[in-house]
Design a protein around this motif. Structure first.
Motif, PDB file in Angstrom:
ATOM      1  N   ASN A 290      -0.074  -2.290  18.034  1.00  0.00           N
ATOM      2  CA  ASN A 290      -1.238  -1.815  17.297  1.00  0.00           C
ATOM      3  C   ASN A 290      -1.895  -2.961  16.522  1.00  0.00           C
ATOM      4  OD1 ASN A 290      -2.667  -0.478  14.824  1.00  0.00           O
ATOM      5  ND2 ASN A 290      -2.276   1.214  16.249  1.00  0.00           N
ATOM      6  N   PRO A 291      -3.240  -3.019  16.490  1.00  0.00           N
ATOM      7  CA  PRO A 291      -3.931  -4.104  15.782  1.00  0.00           C
ATOM      8  C   PRO A 291      -3.538  -4.226  14.307  1.00  0.00           C
ATOM      9  CG  PRO A 291      -5.484  -2.850  17.124  1.00  0.00           C
ATOM     10  CD  PRO A 291      -4.189  -2.114  17.183  1.00  0.00           C
TER      11      PRO A 291
ATOM     12  N   MET B 239      -0.554   3.888   8.700  1.00  0.00           N
ATOM     13  CA  MET B 239      -0.493   5.000   9.651  1.00  0.00           C
ATOM     14  C   MET B 239      -0.703   4.493  11.073  1.00  0.00           C
ATOM     15  SD  MET B 239       0.001   7.785   7.766  1.00  0.00           S
ATOM     16  CE  MET B 239      -0.671   9.236   8.565  1.00  0.00           C
ATOM     17  N   GLU B 240      -1.600   3.519  11.205  1.00  0.00           N
ATOM     18  CA  GLU B 240      -1.818   2.899  12.511  1.00  0.00           C
ATOM     19  C   GLU B 240      -0.674   1.955  12.867  1.00  0.00           C
ATOM     20  OE1 GLU B 240      -4.309   3.147  14.911  1.00  0.00           O
ATOM     21  OE2 GLU B 240      -4.786   4.965  13.775  1.00  0.00           O
ATOM     22  N   ALA B 241      -0.243   1.149  11.899  1.00  0.00           N
ATOM     23  CA  ALA B 241       0.762   0.108  12.155  1.00  0.00           C
ATOM     24  C   ALA B 241       2.061   0.661  12.692  1.00  0.00           C
ATOM     25  CB  ALA B 241       1.021  -0.679  10.873  1.00  0.00           C
TER      26      ALA B 241
ATOM     27  N   THR C 259       0.858  -1.175   0.000  1.00  0.00           N
ATOM     28  CA  THR C 259       0.000   0.000   0.000  1.00  0.00           C
ATOM     29  C   THR C 259       0.902   1.234   0.000  1.00  0.00           C
ATOM     30  OG1 THR C 259      -0.071   0.294   2.411  1.00  0.00           O
ATOM     31  CG2 THR C 259      -1.695  -1.203   1.443  1.00  0.00           C
ATOM     32  N   SER C 260       0.287   2.393   0.086  1.00  0.00           N
ATOM     33  CA  SER C 260       1.034   3.620   0.389  1.00  0.00           C
ATOM     34  C   SER C 260       1.336   3.659   1.883  1.00  0.00           C
ATOM     35  CB  SER C 260       0.197   4.842   0.014  1.00  0.00           C
ATOM     36  OG  SER C 260       0.744   6.016   0.574  1.00  0.00           O
ATOM     37  N   ASP C 261       2.412   4.346   2.254  1.00  0.00           N
ATOM     38  CA  ASP C 261       2.663   4.546   3.687  1.00  0.00           C
ATOM     39  C   ASP C 261       1.682   5.553   4.279  1.00  0.00           C
ATOM     40  OD1 ASP C 261       3.671   6.874   2.552  1.00  0.00           O
ATOM     41  OD2 ASP C 261       5.514   6.889   3.742  1.00  0.00           O
ATOM     42  N   GLU C 262       0.830   6.136   3.418  1.00  0.00           N
ATOM     43  CA  GLU C 262      -0.213   7.041   3.891  1.00  0.00           C
ATOM     44  C   GLU C 262      -1.574   6.351   3.967  1.00  0.00           C
ATOM     45  OE1 GLU C 262      -0.162  10.938   2.040  1.00  0.00           O
ATOM     46  OE2 GLU C 262       1.989  10.739   1.607  1.00  0.00           O
TER      47      GLU C 262
ATOM     48  N   TYR D  15       1.670  -5.497   8.050  1.00  0.00           N
ATOM     49  CA  TYR D  15       2.911  -5.207   7.335  1.00  0.00           C
ATOM     50  C   TYR D  15       4.032  -6.071   7.894  1.00  0.00           C
ATOM     51  CZ  TYR D  15       0.147  -1.366   5.535  1.00  0.00           C
ATOM     52  OH  TYR D  15      -0.861  -0.634   4.924  1.00  0.00           O
ATOM     53  N   ILE D  16       5.210  -5.959   7.320  1.00  0.00           N
ATOM     54  CA  ILE D  16       6.329  -6.831   7.685  1.00  0.00           C
ATOM     55  C   ILE D  16       7.407  -6.004   8.374  1.00  0.00           C
ATOM     56  CG2 ILE D  16       8.147  -8.335   6.758  1.00  0.00           C
ATOM     57  CD1 ILE D  16       6.140  -9.014   4.477  1.00  0.00           C
TER      58      ILE D  16
END
Length: 551
Positions: free
Chosen positions: A120-121, A112-114, A104-107, A126-127
């Motif tokens: 964080n749930p 943004m949550e990760a 995905t985008s980092d935005e 992500y890895i």
């Protein structure tokens, strides 16, 4: 079993940013596409592969998605997208959406949550790997240059990105994440799209700790789950981009018994002008024998087991008439020849916007002309390790993705008719001679040749079902093959170069299509082929044997 509609179809790829600008802001958009549906219908295509129009900050021109459920404002609105789908349906054209789910985008809200905390749930969407700043977990490299790991200050860990650092890779081992992907895909299916083109789909099974990028052990398991949960029981078309596919694993994707995809893009034929084992920038002269063998190998490997995608161009590849044709004195002839080679084979052909009018590579003069992140990164990296400016520019001019992304050339007016404003990137200066308006005026243009090839695929079952046999495999100048079906034989003969060639085959053929004027029935023994000459013949006599026609 009901015939799959996509076997008779021809796909046209639209790179929306560069296709047609409907509001004058210099960026192509959905309403611009809607205004040109008459042109696509005239060409005769059945499917539009629409490169991403989702919400995106455009670090990689839309392949970094921040909102899978929304349309980027520069392209329009969701209502306009729905209107495009409806209007295409009225024209007999399906929309195939670009599905970008390796990253995905980092935005994107998930990332943004990760990155906020390790608990964080969304963290495991992500890895992530432990590591000190400046010391990545391992030596994996990004396809765009540099490390594939980016340090995140918030939690003191690295995240994986096989592409731009603003494109963090998704963790496909996470079932919750996969369910979100299925939900999103079904959203678009319910909206009425005709299928998905899946970006770098062979990377979703990655195992970074073992250095495995493509073809990971769970890849096909994920694709089978995707099939079950989304499109498997729908009458859709799916194609996966698989740079790492080879004969051994390539047929697995499109074997209907496995319930994965309908076809893949494999790139073996497009790597034949690259030094083996090197980067795409390391150039070598094309060897026609190698190109023929690459095509023939896949034609044979998928016979009765799967389905081929046939393509020369895309938003990631340079213009084929400049790459392997002659974009100067034989531009028209060589463009038609290349089209004949491709569309005569077994599989679903893909046309990239502008290919049907013979658009060429851009005449770049310096690094300031390039916009693509991959090209800019390559320039900087090769400068640092000692390549000369001349060497770098030779590679960039030949292979940069920017070649394919210059605006579509509609007419000879300002900005090639692409926009009334200032275009987001440079228009190729040859637009005054090479444009759609001029092509439509000329009954012998490249456009009408593509139109005829597309019509043949709809009318002639031999192009869909016929077997493929490569002829004269050792010939270094002629690309020839035979298609055969139900007692009918079609011979495709193409002189791949700008000098005369000879071809010899016993018998006579009726001309189905040719890029030079010739008699309607041709003696095939000791043929003299003109520069870039191409023709499709229906065999009416082979040696002393009369071909028995069965329609």
């Amino acid at each position: 079993m009901k015939e799959k509609w996509w076997k008779r179809s021809v796909v046209y790829q639209i790179y929306p940013r560069s296709f047609c600008d409907g509001n004058g802001d210099g960026i192509g958009d959905i309403n611009g596409i809607r205004s040109k549906l008459w042109y696509l219908k005239k060409l005769g295509i059945d499917v539009i592969w629409l490169s991403p129009v989702y919400g995106s900050p455009n670090a990689d021109n839309g392949y970094d998605i921040s909102d899978y459920y929304g349309i980027s404002p520069e392209y329009g609105t969701m209502d306009e997208m729905k209107a495009l789908i409806r209007e295409c349906e009225n024209c007999g054209i399906r929309i195939m959406m670009d599905l970008v789910v390796n990253h995905t985008s980092d935005e994107h809200p998930w990332f943004m949550e990760a990155k906020k905390s390790k608990n964080n749930p969304y963290r495991n969407y992500y890895i992530w790997r432990k590591g000190e700043a400046g010391s990545p977990p391992n030596g994996l490299e990004s396809c765009f240059g540099g490390s594939a790991w980016e340090y995140s200050e918030e939690t003191g860990e690295y995240y994986l990105h096989f592409y731009h650092k603003k494109q963090p890779d998704l963790n496909w081992e996470n079932e919750a994440m996969r369910k979100e992907i299925w939900k999103m895909m079904n959203f678009w299916i319910d909206m009425g799209i005709g299928g998905f083109r899946m970006d770098v789909i062979d990377v979703i099974g990655k195992i970074p700790d073992q250095g495995i990028k493509e073809n990971g052990p769970k890849l096909h398991e994920y694709l089978q789950e995707m099939n079950r949960e989304t499109f498997g029981d729908k009458n859709l078309m799916t194609v996966g981009e698989c740079w790492g596919a080879d004969i051994e694993n390539g047929s697995l994707y499109s074997d209907p018994e496995r319930k994965e995809l309908d076809m893949i893009f494999q790139f073996e034929q497009m790597l034949t002008d690259q030094v083996p084992g090197k980067q795409k920038w390391d150039l070598k002269l094309l060897e026609l024998k190698q190109l023929k063998q690459a095509f023939a190998k896949w034609q044979k490997a998928l016979e009765g087991k799967g389905w081929n995608s046939l393509f020369w161009n895309s938003h990631d590849l340079p213009r084929i008439v400049s790459r392997w044709g002659n974009d100067k004195e034989y531009r028209v002839e060589s463009a038609k020849m290349l089209a004949t080679v491709l569309h005569g084979m077994k599989g679903t052909p893909y046309i990239y916007q502008g290919e049907e009018i013979g658009m060429t590579n851009y005449p770049f003069s310096g690094i300031e002309d390039f916009m693509d992140v991959e090209s800019v990164n390559m320039y900087q990296e090769r400068k640092q390790i000692g390549y000369s400016e001349e060497e770098i520019m030779e590679s960039l001019c030949a292979k940069s993705r920017d070649n394919a992304r210059t605006p579509m050339q509609w007419n000879s007016g300002p900005q090639a008719g692409f926009t009334k404003g200032t275009p987001w990137c440079r228009v190729n200066p040859n637009y005054t001679e090479i444009n759609a308006e001029e092509a439509l005026k000329d009954s012998d243009s490249i456009f009408y040749y593509y139109q005829k090839l597309i019509s043949l695929r709809k009318e002639e079952p031999i192009l869909i079902y016929g077997t493929f046999e490569l002829l004269c495999p050792e010939d270094e100048q002629v690309f020839a093959y035979m298609r055969e079906w139900m007692g009918k034989k079609w011979l495709v003969v193409c002189n791949f170069y700008g000098k005369p060639a000879e071809f010899d085959y016993p018998g006579r053929g009726r001309v189905i299509l040719s890029n030079y004027r010739q008699d309607s029935v041709t003696q095939l023994e000791q043929m003299k082929l003109r520069p870039y000459e191409a023709a499709i013949y229906e065999m009416i006599e082979s040696g002393n044997h009369i071909i028995q026609r069965r329609d």
